[in-house]
Design a protein around this motif. Structure first.
Motif, short mmCIF file in Angstrom:
data_model
loop_
_atom_site.label_atom_id
_atom_site.label_comp_id
_atom_site.label_asym_id
_atom_site.label_seq_id
_atom_site.Cartn_x
_atom_site.Cartn_y
_atom_site.Cartn_z
N ALA A 59 0.84 -1.21 0.00
CA ALA A 59 0.00 0.00 0.00
C ALA A 59 0.87 1.25 0.00
O ALA A 59 0.60 2.22 -0.72
N LYS A 60 1.95 1.23 0.78
CA LYS A 60 2.87 2.37 0.81
C LYS A 60 3.63 2.53 -0.51
O LYS A 60 3.92 3.64 -0.92
N VAL A 61 3.95 1.39 -1.16
CA VAL A 61 4.65 1.45 -2.45
C VAL A 61 3.80 2.19 -3.47
O VAL A 61 4.27 3.12 -4.14
N TYR A 62 2.55 1.79 -3.59
CA TYR A 62 1.69 2.38 -4.62
C TYR A 62 1.27 3.81 -4.28
O TYR A 62 0.85 4.55 -5.16
N ALA A 63 1.43 4.21 -3.01
CA ALA A 63 1.14 5.60 -2.63
C ALA A 63 2.38 6.49 -2.72
O ALA A 63 2.26 7.71 -2.68
N ALA A 64 3.54 5.87 -2.86
CA ALA A 64 4.80 6.63 -2.88
C ALA A 64 4.89 7.50 -4.12
O ALA A 64 4.51 7.10 -5.22
N LYS A 65 5.43 8.69 -3.95
CA LYS A 65 5.62 9.61 -5.06
C LYS A 65 7.10 9.80 -5.39
O LYS A 65 7.44 10.13 -6.51
N THR A 66 7.99 9.60 -4.41
CA THR A 66 9.43 9.84 -4.64
C THR A 66 10.25 8.60 -4.29
O THR A 66 9.77 7.69 -3.59
N TYR A 67 11.50 8.62 -4.75
CA TYR A 67 12.43 7.55 -4.40
C TYR A 67 12.62 7.48 -2.88
O TYR A 67 12.75 6.40 -2.32
N GLY A 68 12.64 8.63 -2.25
CA GLY A 68 12.82 8.69 -0.80
C GLY A 68 11.72 7.97 -0.04
O GLY A 68 11.96 7.46 1.05
N GLU A 69 10.52 7.91 -0.60
CA GLU A 69 9.42 7.18 0.04
C GLU A 69 9.51 5.69 -0.23
O GLU A 69 9.02 4.88 0.56
N LEU A 70 10.15 5.30 -1.32
CA LEU A 70 10.28 3.88 -1.66
C LEU A 70 11.42 3.20 -0.91
O LEU A 70 11.31 2.04 -0.52
N GLU A 71 12.52 3.92 -0.71
CA GLU A 71 13.73 3.33 -0.15
C GLU A 71 13.52 2.66 1.21
O GLU A 71 13.96 1.53 1.40
N PRO A 72 12.82 3.26 2.16
CA PRO A 72 12.68 2.61 3.47
C PRO A 72 11.86 1.31 3.42
O PRO A 72 11.96 0.50 4.33
N LEU A 73 11.09 1.14 2.38
CA LEU A 73 10.23 -0.05 2.31
C LEU A 73 11.02 -1.33 2.04
O LEU A 73 10.53 -2.43 2.29
N THR A 74 12.23 -1.21 1.52
CA THR A 74 13.07 -2.39 1.25
C THR A 74 14.41 -2.31 1.96
O THR A 74 15.24 -3.19 1.77
N ALA A 75 14.63 -1.28 2.77
CA ALA A 75 15.94 -1.08 3.40
C ALA A 75 16.34 -2.23 4.32
O ALA A 75 17.52 -2.54 4.45
N ASP A 76 15.38 -2.90 4.95
CA ASP A 76 15.71 -3.98 5.88
C ASP A 76 15.72 -5.36 5.21
O ASP A 76 15.88 -6.37 5.89
N LEU A 77 15.58 -5.39 3.89
CA LEU A 77 15.58 -6.66 3.17
C LEU A 77 16.95 -6.90 2.54
O LEU A 77 17.61 -5.97 2.10
N ALA A 78 17.35 -8.15 2.50
CA ALA A 78 18.63 -8.51 1.88
C ALA A 78 18.54 -8.21 0.39
O ALA A 78 17.49 -8.36 -0.23
N PRO A 79 19.65 -7.79 -0.19
CA PRO A 79 19.64 -7.55 -1.64
C PRO A 79 19.45 -8.87 -2.38
O PRO A 79 19.68 -9.95 -1.83
N ASP A 80 19.03 -8.75 -3.63
CA ASP A 80 18.85 -9.95 -4.44
C ASP A 80 20.19 -10.66 -4.61
O ASP A 80 21.23 -10.01 -4.74
N PRO A 81 20.18 -12.00 -4.59
CA PRO A 81 21.44 -12.72 -4.76
C PRO A 81 22.00 -12.48 -6.16
O PRO A 81 21.24 -12.20 -7.10
N PRO A 82 23.29 -12.59 -6.30
CA PRO A 82 23.87 -12.39 -7.63
C PRO A 82 23.40 -13.49 -8.57
O PRO A 82 23.09 -14.60 -8.14
N PRO A 83 23.32 -13.20 -9.85
CA PRO A 83 22.89 -14.23 -10.79
C PRO A 83 23.89 -15.38 -10.85
O PRO A 83 25.09 -15.16 -10.60
N PRO A 84 23.42 -16.58 -11.14
CA PRO A 84 24.35 -17.71 -11.23
C PRO A 84 25.32 -17.50 -12.38
O PRO A 84 25.02 -16.77 -13.33
N PRO A 85 26.47 -18.14 -12.31
CA PRO A 85 27.42 -18.00 -13.41
C PRO A 85 26.81 -18.50 -14.71
O PRO A 85 26.02 -19.43 -14.72
N SER A 86 27.18 -17.87 -15.78
CA SER A 86 26.62 -18.25 -17.07
C SER A 86 27.20 -19.58 -17.51
O SER A 86 28.28 -19.99 -17.10
#
Length: 139
Positions: free
Chosen positions: A43-70
């Protein structure tokens, strides 16, 4: 292109919001967010207007794992190690032949040949070496 950490006051696009929503859904599927928390954050994502409002919504989540080797990288390693070992074995054979004063039987053909046949068989079967890496990471 500006990013949230550099310019949090820039307006986010629909694609930016959708990317964050997808990251949240993935986190929920991984068990890092429960259903209520996912709904609240979406709900907060779709209400967000700026990058600053989006950033805290994923700040506590681990980044996506790197892609597997080709597959190409795996084949380069496989054939590269074969080539390096082949050079080493032929070098040993050459040194033995030179020091003995006679050309000895070219024994490196066996390990070189069987290893090459194994690589070729793996290529034909479609085994690029990535499947075992994927299954090792998911025990």
């Amino acid at each position: 292109m500006a990013t949230p950490e550099h310019r949090p006051d820039l307006r986010a696009s629909d694609a930016d919001r959708e990317a964050v929503a997808n990251q949240l859904r993935t986190a929920s599927e991984d068990g890092r967010l429960d259903v209520d928390e996912l709904d609240d954050r979406l709900a907060k994502v779709y209400a967000a207007k700026t990058y600053g409002e989006l950033e805290p919504l994923t700040a506590d989540l681990a980044p996506d794992p790197p892609p597997p080797p080709s597959a190409l990288a795996n084949w380069r390693v496989r054939w590269g190690s074969w080539a390096a070992t082949s050079v080493l074995l032929v070098g040993i054979w050459a040194i033995v032949s030179v020091t003995s004063g006679d050309l000895t039987f070219f024994w490196p053909i066996f390990p070189i040949g069987f290893w090459a046949l194994g690589n070729i068989a793996a290529m034909i079967s479609g085994d690029d070496g990535t499947q075992s890496e994927r299954s090792e990471g998911h025990t």
